[in-house]
Design an enzyme around this catalytic site. Sequence first.
Site, PDB file in Angstrom:
ATOM      1  N   ARG A 191       5.087   5.772  -9.298  1.00 17.32           N
ATOM      2  CA  ARG A 191       3.949   4.887  -9.590  1.00 17.32           C
ATOM      3  C   ARG A 191       4.018   5.207 -11.289  1.00 17.32           C
ATOM      4  NH1 ARG A 191       3.838   3.727  -4.955  1.00 17.32           N
ATOM      5  NH2 ARG A 191       2.157   4.503  -3.546  1.00 17.32           N
TER       6      ARG A 191
ATOM      7  N   GLU B 126      -5.125   9.797  10.194  1.00 15.67           N
ATOM      8  CA  GLU B 126      -4.360   8.491   9.843  1.00 15.67           C
ATOM      9  C   GLU B 126      -2.950   8.137  10.413  1.00 15.67           C
ATOM     10  OE1 GLU B 126      -3.385   8.563   5.241  1.00 15.67           O
ATOM     11  OE2 GLU B 126      -2.899   6.433   5.753  1.00 15.67           O
TER      12      GLU B 126
ATOM     13  N   LYS C  48      -8.507   6.663   9.814  1.00 18.24           N
ATOM     14  CA  LYS C  48      -7.829   5.820   8.733  1.00 18.24           C
ATOM     15  C   LYS C  48      -6.923   5.119   9.216  1.00 18.24           C
ATOM     16  CE  LYS C  48      -5.941   6.581   4.054  1.00 18.24           C
ATOM     17  NZ  LYS C  48      -6.091   7.033   2.779  1.00 18.24           N
TER      18      LYS C  48
ATOM     19  N   SER D 167      -4.987   0.965   2.334  1.00 17.58           N
ATOM     20  CA  SER D 167      -4.624  -0.503   1.992  1.00 17.58           C
ATOM     21  C   SER D 167      -3.234  -0.958   2.140  1.00 17.58           C
ATOM     22  CB  SER D 167      -4.838  -0.695   0.403  1.00 17.58           C
ATOM     23  OG  SER D 167      -4.094  -0.025  -0.574  1.00 17.58           O
ATOM     24  N   GLY D 168      -2.114   0.154   2.106  1.00 16.75           N
ATOM     25  CA  GLY D 168      -1.058  -0.139   2.893  1.00 16.75           C
ATOM     26  C   GLY D 168       0.141  -1.268   2.282  1.00 16.75           C
ATOM     27  N   GLY D 169      -0.376  -1.579   1.041  1.00 19.37           N
ATOM     28  CA  GLY D 169       0.578  -2.443   0.000  1.00 19.37           C
ATOM     29  C   GLY D 169      -0.012  -3.861   0.200  1.00 19.37           C
TER      30      GLY D 169
ATOM     31  N   ARG E 207      -3.287   2.674  -3.306  1.00 14.70           N
ATOM     32  CA  ARG E 207      -2.861   1.589  -4.364  1.00 14.70           C
ATOM     33  C   ARG E 207      -3.868   0.430  -4.726  1.00 14.70           C
ATOM     34  NH1 ARG E 207       2.188   0.847  -0.688  1.00 14.70           N
ATOM     35  NH2 ARG E 207       0.812   1.773   0.799  1.00 14.70           N
TER      36      ARG E 207
HETATM   37  P1  13P Z   1      -2.655   3.016   0.226  1.00 14.55           P
HETATM   38  O1  13P Z   1      -4.084   2.701   0.115  1.00 14.55           O
HETATM   39  O2  13P Z   1      -1.957   2.908  -1.152  1.00 14.55           O
HETATM   40  O3  13P Z   1      -1.991   2.607   1.466  1.00 14.55           O
HETATM   41  O4  13P Z   1      -2.658   4.619   0.486  1.00 14.55           O
HETATM   42  C1  13P Z   1      -3.725   5.202   1.188  1.00 14.55           C
HETATM   43  C2  13P Z   1      -3.240   6.560   1.651  1.00 14.55           C
HETATM   44  O5  13P Z   1      -3.791   7.584   1.537  1.00 14.55           O
HETATM   45  C3  13P Z   1      -2.111   6.627   2.478  1.00 14.55           C
HETATM   46  O6  13P Z   1      -1.829   7.894   3.073  1.00 14.55           O
END
Ligand code: 13P
Length: 343
Positions: free
Chosen positions: A33, A180, A222, A264-266, A295
């Site tokens: 990043r 998650e 999550k 959010s996953g991208g 992100r």
């Molecule tokens: P993102 O929202 O960028 O996907 O990250 C969340 C996260 O903690 C992934 O493990």
Amino acid sequence: MNLEQLNKVAAAMTAPGRGILAADESTGTIGKRFDAIGVPSTPDNRRDYREMLFRSSEAMSKYIAGVILYDETIRQNAKDGTPLVKLIEKAGSLPGIKVDKGTKLLPFCPGEVITEGLDGLRERLVEYRGLGAKFAKWRAVIDIGERHVVPSYAAVAANAQALARYAALCQDETIVPIVEPEVLMDGGHDIDRCAEVTQWVLKETFHTLFLNRVALEGMVLKPNMVVPGKKSAKRASVDEVAEKTLRVLKASVPAAVPGIAFLSGGQSDEAATAHLDAMHRAGGLPWRLSFSYGRALQHAPQTVWAGKPENVAAAQRAFNHRAMMNGLATLGQWQADLERKAA
Ligand code: 13P
């Protein structure tokens, strides 16, 4: 296990109007990043960046119920010597900690991975609790590939087993586990294939949590949203994502789970917000539904900051804005106009 305490924390982490900031990027990920904004990834720069987020008083006090930290960050002090954990607590937010040790290739399952980090986990949890952590996170990663090949049952089951063992250890140490199981949005699959795999993964995860005697009232899920793969030509509308995500969650996540906080996953910043908002507008939800974005909360402030002290105030405004937009989405009160007014 102190289930009353666990349940109280899980409910606070997903309180209406608020969500979680995932600031737990490993040194490798935050390095990528920082590369993108031309900032050297040194411990001090990582500290300055995260301190800037945790000192964003409007976002932290109004919209951020909890912050997921990385091992380095939970031990760091702000420039003035205050532990970063104390800044989070002073803002009225809860500190949490990522405890998995990342992924390794799963033998005989080409391209698939297993998350490691169970060895010595109880001792690490005890230490993190002493440093202020009220909750923890473990991320399992499931890819979507050729049907009947990827994901394999071996990958889904092994990751569910690791998540359940982690969650049980956390609860035994009075730390709320964020469970998650992330189904990736890479690839060319359509939204229905994502729905099918996400449902399978969630059902396997909850079955394994049950076998391991994890108390659902004392955890936060999550998950990914149900979306088409990034390379799919068939895009989905906001309403379709909301409808298909809710259908899968209602079919797989017991109502005993107090809160669900999406990754959010991208997705783009605005898509992640719009999807969450649309799910709340649909109504009739058996659990609290919120965000635990990395992100989608940080991309905007990171870009504005670019490592320059003179940009801190503007970057904090960008972070406050994204936090507020997502806070409104947890109430079904977000509107696209609010984005344009801020731009
Ligand atoms: P993102 O929202 O960028 O996907 O990250 C969340 C996260 O903690 C992934 O493990």
